[in-house]
Every structure is written in C-alpha cells, then in structure tokens.
Design a protein around this motif. Sequence first.
Motif, short mmCIF file in Angstrom:
data_model
loop_
_atom_site.label_atom_id
_atom_site.label_comp_id
_atom_site.label_asym_id
_atom_site.label_seq_id
_atom_site.Cartn_x
_atom_site.Cartn_y
_atom_site.Cartn_z
N ILE B 26 0.82 -1.22 0.00
CA ILE B 26 0.00 0.00 0.00
C ILE B 26 0.85 1.27 0.00
CG2 ILE B 26 -2.05 1.07 1.03
CD1 ILE B 26 -2.37 -1.32 2.75
N THR B 27 2.15 1.13 0.26
CA THR B 27 2.95 2.35 0.41
C THR B 27 2.84 3.36 -0.74
OG1 THR B 27 4.80 0.94 -0.12
CG2 THR B 27 4.69 1.75 2.14
N PRO B 28 2.79 2.91 -2.02
CA PRO B 28 2.67 3.93 -3.07
C PRO B 28 1.41 4.78 -2.90
CG PRO B 28 3.17 1.82 -4.04
CD PRO B 28 2.91 1.58 -2.60
N LEU B 29 0.31 4.14 -2.50
CA LEU B 29 -0.93 4.87 -2.31
C LEU B 29 -0.74 5.95 -1.25
CD1 LEU B 29 -3.98 5.01 -2.97
CD2 LEU B 29 -4.36 3.44 -1.10
N PHE B 30 -0.08 5.57 -0.14
CA PHE B 30 0.15 6.54 0.93
C PHE B 30 1.10 7.64 0.49
CE2 PHE B 30 -1.66 3.37 3.77
CZ PHE B 30 -2.52 4.21 4.46
N SER B 31 2.11 7.21 -0.24
CA SER B 31 3.09 8.19 -0.70
C SER B 31 2.42 9.26 -1.55
CB SER B 31 4.19 7.45 -1.46
OG SER B 31 4.77 8.25 -2.42
#
Lengths: 338, 536
Positions: B26-31
């Motif tokens: 999910i990190t890209p979404l958060f980024s």
Amino acid sequence: MFFIISFVLFFSIFQSSLSNEINLYTTRHYEADYEIYRKFQNITGIKVNVVSGKSKPLEKRIIEEGKNCKGDLFFLADAGRLYSAEKKNLFQKIKSSLLNEKIPTHLRNDYWYGITKRARIIFYNPEYINSEKIKNLNYEDLGNKEWNDSIAIRQSNNVYNQSLVASLIYNLGEKKTSEWLENFVNNFYKTPMGNDRAQILAVAAGEAKLAIANTYYYALMLSGKKGKSQQEAAKKVKPLFPNKNNRGTHINISGIGVLKHSPNKINAIKFLEFLVSEEAQIHLSKNSFEYPIVENIEIPEILKLISKEFKEDKDTPVEIYGKFQTRSFNLMLEKKWN
Amino acid sequence: MFKINYYSKDNLLIFFLVLAISAMAITPLFSIIISLLKIFFLNSSLDGKFLFEYIRNSFDILFFVIILTSIFGIIPSFLISFFSFWGVNFFKYALILSLAIPPYIFGYSLSSFFENYGTAYSLLKFFSPNIGNNLTLNLSAKTMTIISLSFSLFGYIYLLSMTTFNNQLGNYIEMSKTLGISKFRMIKSIILPLSRPAIFIGISLVAMETLSDFGTASFFGISTLTTGIYNSWFIFDDIQTSNLLSIVLLGFILFLFYVENKFQKKKKFHDSSYKSKKIKPKELKGFYNFLAFFVCFLIFFISFIFPLLQMIYWSIIHSNYFYNFDLLALNLNTLFLILTTSSILLTFAFLCNFGNRLLKNNFLNIISNLSISGYAIPGILISIAVITIFSTISDLLNIELKSVFIGSFIGLVFGYFFRFYSIAFNGIKSNYLKINYQIDESGYLLGLSKVKMFLKVHFPILKRNTFFIFILISLEIIKELPITLILRPFNFETFSTKAFEYASQDLIEAAALPSLFLVLWTTILILFSSKYFLKK
C-alpha cells in the motif's frame, strides 16, 4: 526464492563495482549516440553505461539519489530541459578551455554545453505556392490572414513548439506573442495531431500549405532511410528558413552537463571533450542529420543541400527557452492550441 | 472446532509477515496521498477548465471503448458458444491473441498504415505505380485512440463471456428448450441476465486499462486524465497536480474495483449451484455460416493479423535495423524479469492468502484488500513512489539504501510488485475461496502442521491455477513500459523499452522488430495457457 534474491543482489552489486566507466542519463534515443559511446570506449577504454528515458522522471531519479547518484552526465534534447535541470541544481560547473573554445557562447553556459543543433523551419509544396512569394517569410507572418486554414504543426505539449514560442516571447514580448498566437492558431488547417514528419507529409499531400518541423526529420525522409514512399513525399516539399532578413531562424540544441555528485568527473569531462571532437561531430551529423555545434565541420550532402539559406538566430540565447517555457505553454493552451 | 491461538509463536510470525507484505504493497498509495496533502499549501498549475477537458476526453473515450469492446467481445463469443460454423474451433482460441498486442503498438500500426504516404500507399503503389496519395483515412485523433484501445482490449470481455456462456448456461438453456421458450425470450430473459455479471467484470477490466492508458492517448495527442498527469509534471514541473489527477483517476478505478467485487460475489453464488452441461451448438448453413465466419475473421484480422503484418512488413523492408539489437540479452532480460518478479509476487500472495485464511483477522483482511490498489495507479506514479519511498527511508534511517533500490533490479522488481501484486493476490484468493474450510479443520485435527497443510493440501489444489496467474503476471511485465523505463539499471533494455525508444525518435519501422518479439513472447504465453483462459 532465496537463490533468486541473492542472485539479484549479486547482480546489482556487480553492476556498480566496475571502475573505468562513466554513467550517462540521456533523453536522446538515437542509435548514432550508442555508436559514439562505443567509439569512445574503443579510444579511451572508458565504458559508457546508459539509462535513457524521459527528462522529468530522470530528473526526479537524480534528485532523489542525491549524493549517492551514480550518474556522471545528463544528456538532454531541448535547451529548456537543460535549463530546468540547471535550476534544480543537478549540474556542477566544470572547467575546460577546449569546450569553451569549440562551442559558441550562445549555445552553452557554465553548467551545460550544446552538442548538436537543429533548426525549426517551414516546409511548403512548390506545386501550390510560389517560392518567390514566400522567400522572405518570418515566423511572425504566420499569423496573417492569407494563411487561413493552411498551417500544419504538432501539438502544444511538444517541447520544440514551446521553445519556439518562448523565443518569440523573448523577441516580441508576451503581449505581442499572445496576439500573434491567437491568429496563428486560427490558421491551423486542422486540430494538431501526429509528429513533425506527419506535418511535412500533410504538405506533400497538399492538405496543408505550410508545415513547421525540425530540419532532421526532413533530412531523414529525404535520405530514404524511412523508405521510398517517404522519400518521394519529401521530394515534393521544399524547406524555407524563416527570419533570414532579421534575427535569423530559430534553433534548438541537445546539450549535456556534468552531474553535481559525479563519481567519475575526470572521465566525464573527457567524454564531453570527445563529443565535440571532429570525429564525433561528423558522426552525429551524418547519422542523426542534426547540425554540428562546432563550426566548420563537414555536414552530410543532404543537409548541405537543404541548408543553403540557413541563417542561424545567434541573438537569442537558447537558455531563455527554459525561462519562458511555462509561460509559453500557458499562452498556447489559452489560445486553444491543443 | 479448530480454534486459533493468536499468541502462538508461529501465528504471530504469520500475522506480522502478512501485515508487512500487505502494508508494503500500500505504500505507493500513501506516498501519493501524503504528497497530495502538500497541494493545499501550494498553487496548482492546473486550471479548472483543463481538468474538465481531461475528464471529458477520458469519459468520451471510455464510453465508446466500452461499447465497441462489448460488441467485439460478446458477438463472437455468442456465435462460437452457441453455433457451429467454419473455423469455429480456430477462432475460439485465435480471438484471445488480441490480448498479445499492447494498445500503443496497435496505435502505431493503425496510424502508419493510413498516414499520408504510409504503408497503404506503398502497398498500392507496388501494384499500380501511378496511384496518387489519396488514401488517408481522415479519422480524428480521438477516433483512432478509441479504435486502438477497442481492438486490443476486447479480449477481456470475449474471455469472460466465453466462460459464462460455456460453463454456466448449459442447464438453463436445456431447460428452457424443454419448456419451449422462444429464442428471443431465451436471450432476453436467460442468457443476458445470467451472463451480465461476468461481462461486467470484463467491462470493468477494459475500463481500468482504458483509464490508465498513457501510450495510446499520448501517441495520438489526446489530453486525458492520464496524459494530464504527465503534462502537469513534464511541462509545468508540478508533480503535486499530477498526484491530484491520479487520485481522481484512482477514485474512478477503485469504484470499478468495488463494482467488480460485488459482481464477483454474486458470481460465486452462481458457480456453486451446479455442474453445468455443455451446450450443443447449432450448425449454421449457407449464408449464415459465412456471415458468422466473416464476423469472427474480421475481428481476428483487424485485432491481431493487421498489426502483426504491419510489423513483419517493416522488419523485412528495414531489415538493416536487425543488427542494432542484442536479441540474446533482450530475451534473457525478459526471462529474468518474469521469473524473479512472478516468483516473488506468487510467494507473497500465497503467504498473505494463507495467513488471512488461517487467522481470519478483520484488520489483516482490510489491509490485504487495500494492497491491490497498486494496479489502479499509473505506472509512472508507481515508479516515482518507489524512488520517493526508498530515498525517504534512506534519509530517515541515515543508511545508504539508495544505490541498492534506485536504478537497480531490486528497485525494478519492487515497482512491478506494487503494480501487479493485485493480480497475484486476487488470483490466488479467488481459488482459495473454492477450497472448503472443513478440509482445513479436519487436516489440523489430524495433526498436520501449518506448513504441511499448505504444502500437502492447499498447494496441490491451487497448483494448476498458479501457472495461469504466472502467465497473467508475465504478460503484464512484458508489456510494461513506464516503470521499466524509469527504474531500470544502467544498460538494461527490454523489448518494450527498445520499441519505445525507436518510436519516440520517430523510427517506428525500427520499433517493429522489438515489438514483434514482444508479441511473440505474449503470443506463446497465451497459447501455452489458452486452455486455462477458457476454462477459468
């Protein structure tokens, strides 16, 4: 799984451990460039490692890599992009009397150096237009009513168009350029689509009267490298260098700078100096049909043939394209240049 | 009943592993969301009216592509499932091949064939030397984009409608025949309503691909949401606005995910009802036989043979480019990427699915469901997220991670992981759901360890389908462009980066050979697994 991970790790560490080499980021995709890199390696023993791509993602990659950036050089087509990279502090100043001596001042600054140049000119079909009548045409005239429904040019998101409009903003001021754009866009023969070559083809086919495109596209078609039909089409079309009675024709460059944290700076400068050597300049011009940046270099026959009336605009420093690019794109969109 | 002991050591380990993998995905979404927050403090370069134009163009294209792909997908699958005519068994598989051609490559072929002095002109000139250049199809850029996307994406709808027609409708049709229901009513009240969920999933896949398409729209110069993302970054240097646009895009795509999920749940219900009988196809004669053949042939020809022939033609005419390619290296790179990425993706997906099944923890479930968001984020933003994430971690921890993760194979594989994890995760999940929970319970009661449960019970059941998911991931990786372009190490090329390089310097004829190899790879993979495609 474990095997694969260790393999990958090994591979990537191995990749970065070679020493006699330089790492180059480039937005140019010419095969001739790759041949130059090989030539350089044959002469000096220094290997050129390459990542090619689009300018902004490469910019982002270099910025984020920061001090750990393995790249030594950044090679960009269009002066505006060189300016953008310079403003983001990606380059370092270098000292090379050889480069300063060989490259004209308006095509370099402290951070980057032009390597090749191209002109953005007008093409017409002599079957439909009298050559005499338009021989003194300027970019500024393309807004005139007589060219209604006549002009073929690619879209506004094309960086060469933005640089052309930027040069007009520099020379005429924003207000006049804006008025000119209004009329110019009204003169398009249809909604812009396709690349430079497609615009030349539209003129060859008699659909449009004038096309605006870079010189090397035309030379490429004329050379037969794009096939017989394209050569046949190119022969129907003639080049016209605008503004030859005043400041000269708009040109643009491909240029290169040494990156701020370059780990192989000395080799990088060697490579830069090689790029302006006679051998490299002739090779680039011969294969990509761009003009050499160094003066008095032999150019290919085709280029000679089409460039008889080429008078270069030397008064407009190319770095201003970068300064005015955003403004020019905004103006273009405002005037509904899609 | 078997009870989970949450505090046992290995359960905790599984919990954290699943959490780590899903959170990572999910990190890209958060980024993107974090960098978007900055937009409130900055002036956006984006004028409201451009946003409106982007959305309008995206919707125009989406609307027509959905209509055309539905026609191209449903009509042949209907003909092939219910009738027998010339070449029916050939077309059944041949029509899947359209998925081997990326939309942007179809676009190159279409425009170069019909342009002024293009391939069509050259061909006709060969037969009659005095011909003039008046063959150009004066289609607008938008129409060409719609045609390219439709002919290269209809395969999804074709496949999904084939599977429902063949696997689920047999009994109903038999029954309605016995009851003497008219053909028209049969189509209206049985075939259409029953196949709607599957067709809808196909449409949502087409919609996602269309919305996140960059290659085709930018080649034809249409300003869509996705090209707007590029423009605002490339020209205005405004990555914040890019992120904003991508969130708008993501909103649409997540909505489609939601709808698809809903329909998939319904579909499961249908699936479990009975084993269906095979439909007996009706033999077509005379004119109708020819008509059915012609419709299938036309779609097959335009979608696959036409771009293929165009590429072969260029490769022969411009055979001098052949020496520019290190074909061995390109093939090895492709193989290497496929094997590494899919084994990592599949391992993670197995682990997460197994963990979710074992622990039945709501929190984990939500996180894992979010972990598929990467598929909806355009590739270019994924790669920017990868660069940003690793450089932030590196700076925060003050450890040198950048040279390990940025511009390396590892970074590249991470990029693919973010983008394609959903294919692996969802693929395995949908098959895991078919395994009855009672099997697990009896296994544990018999004293199987968790590892053994997975290896001896689950994996043998899932094995067959894993191969299919491997093929799906491979197809995506071979066709993938922006992530590879941005994250690759020095001197690393794939067929798609090579094709892009040539196409972007206006040497489409030189791009033909790498494109041809790309299509060769995808075609072989599709043929290898064509049976799975139609049985799934």
